[in-house]
Every structure is written in structure tokens, then in C-alpha cells.
Design an enzyme around this catalytic site. Sequence first.
Site, PDB file in Angstrom:
ATOM      1  CE  LYS A  10      -3.290  -2.404   2.077  1.00  0.00           C
ATOM      2  NZ  LYS A  10      -4.446  -2.127   3.263  1.00  0.00           N
ATOM      3  CD  GLN A  66      -3.594  -4.574   6.121  1.00  0.00           C
ATOM      4  OE1 GLN A  66      -3.490  -3.414   6.079  1.00  0.00           O
ATOM      5  NE2 GLN A  66      -3.898  -5.772   6.068  1.00  0.00           N
ATOM      6  CG  ASP A 119      -9.039   0.121   5.475  1.00  0.00           C
ATOM      7  OD1 ASP A 119      -9.484  -0.308   4.037  1.00  0.00           O
ATOM      8  OD2 ASP A 119      -8.746   0.113   6.438  1.00  0.00           O
TER       9      ASP A 119
END
Length: 293
Positions: A52, A96, A119
Site C-alpha cells: 500500500k 491494518q 477503508d
Amino acid sequence: MLVLDGKIAAAAVKESLKIKTAQLAAEGKRKPHLAAILVGNNGASETYVASKVKNCEETGFASTLIRLADTIDEASLLSTIHELNSNPSIDGILVQLPLPKQISEQKVIEAIDPLKDVDGFHPINVGKLVQGLSTFIPATPYGIMLMLEHYKIETKGKHAIVIGRSNIVGRPMSILLSSNLKQGNCTVTICHSHTPNLKELCLQADIIVAALGRPGFVTADMVKPGAVIIDVGITRVDDSTAKKGFRIKGDVAYEEVATKASAITPVPGGVGLMTIAGLLKNTMQAYEQRADS
Ligand code: GUN
């Protein structure tokens, strides 16, 4: 049979974002900035977060990686998130998952400012998605929609089966495919571990999205000829002949299913790369919304 190549579709998304970022630089504006928090050192999470961050750099975004020990307490993690929420130079925040068991994932998700929630996991953003309002779409389902769009896969009126009901993939995927969107308007069946007649249902599907995390689960005998197969699985399976000691396996038995499908995503090289494309698009969206406000 068409291979839905994540490298090609993600490169197209990245290229259009690169052009936008270059335009911002030409106007003397700052770059979109993603902050990623990685707790502990889970091998797979390390790989995803590194990818990412690398993709942010390649797209001309700024990125900050915050690494925290897996012994960190919940309050300290929440306080790091609050700092990022109030930092005006940060546009997007991602933590994460999974997190160590002393930390409530739900509390963490709800601590992120919904306007920086790239997200799309915050209940406010999930609610907006359900109501068809503009929001951050969770990166993997978003990436799959971008993939379907890139390859002009017809979805209107099709029967889609989504296997898996996670908040990260299955549930938002089922909402998107059933929505009144260009790559939506499907009739969607969502299946899970308590679905008794999974094979019969799959045999009726024009589109199958496999997101259950069981390598090789979808076999050729479950697939209608001509179906479109989207494989979200990325399980590490031990393999002593591989350099790293493992291989990445999808939820679909690729070789046998590819002979029946009209289109299929490979693993690796399919949906995983599109997840990053979805995240980058969300980060740009967060930047633009904040710049407008
Ligand atoms: N873990 C697995 N997928 C994801 C994702 O899309 N976002 C975050 N934050 N964690 C994940």
C-alpha cells in the site's frame, strides 16, 4: 476465456491518479497523504501494508507508516488515531486488520474520523453505502467493481453469488452488486458456512465472488459454463519448493475452473492489486473532499 488481469486494470486506475497528482503539483498544491498503522509483525499484514505504501509513492501520494508493537494497549492505539484525525496534513487513515486480541477492532474502526476512513469500515460510511450515498467503498469490493468496469463485464440482470459475509469483502460486495450502478443491478445471493445447498446455488450463478478464505474451495463442478469468476482468496499455503516457503492460493481451483469460465481473476495478480487501486482512489477522494470543505 478472458483473464481479468489485476496488473492491467490497476495500472489504468493508477495512471489516472498519477495524472491528477501531477496536476496538483503543477498548481503548487500538497499531495494526498495516507497514514497506515501496522500493529505487530504478522507476515501477510506486513506485505499488504508495504505494498500500500509503495503504491502511494508510485502514484505521487505522500504516505506515513506507523508501526506499533503487538503488545500495545488499546488506549495508546486510539490516541494515535485521534492524533491522525486532527492532523490537517493527513487525508486518509487505515489500520491494518487483524489486530492483536487485547484491542477491539470495532472501537478502532469507530475511532477513525469518517471523513478520513479510506477503508470505508466506519458504521457511518457502511450506512451510507447501504443507502446508496456517496462514501468510501471498502477497498476490495471497490477494486472488484473497478475490475468489472475495466473489462466491461455486463452485470445488469445477472445472478451473482457472493460466498462469504465479512464486513471487509462479502457484505459490501453484495450491496454493490445489487445497487443501481453501472456494474451493479445483479440479483445477489450471499452464501456462508450455514448455506446448505451451496453447489446448487453456484451452478445457477452468472457471477461468483469467492471470498471465504478456503484455498481451492470453488471447483469446476460448482460452476456454470460461461460464468464470471472473481477470486478474493489470498491464503498462504506452505510449499517447501517455493523461495519464501509458501505460495499464495486463491479460493478457486483456477486451472479446472478456468476451462469453464468466460472470465476469471488469477491469484496472485487479480483482485489483490485492485484492492490497492480502490484504496488509492479512496485516498484521492478523501483529499478532494477535505480540500473542498
Ligand atoms: N485486512 C485485510 N483486508 C484489509 C483491508 O482492506 N483493510 C484493512 N485495514 N485491513 C485489512
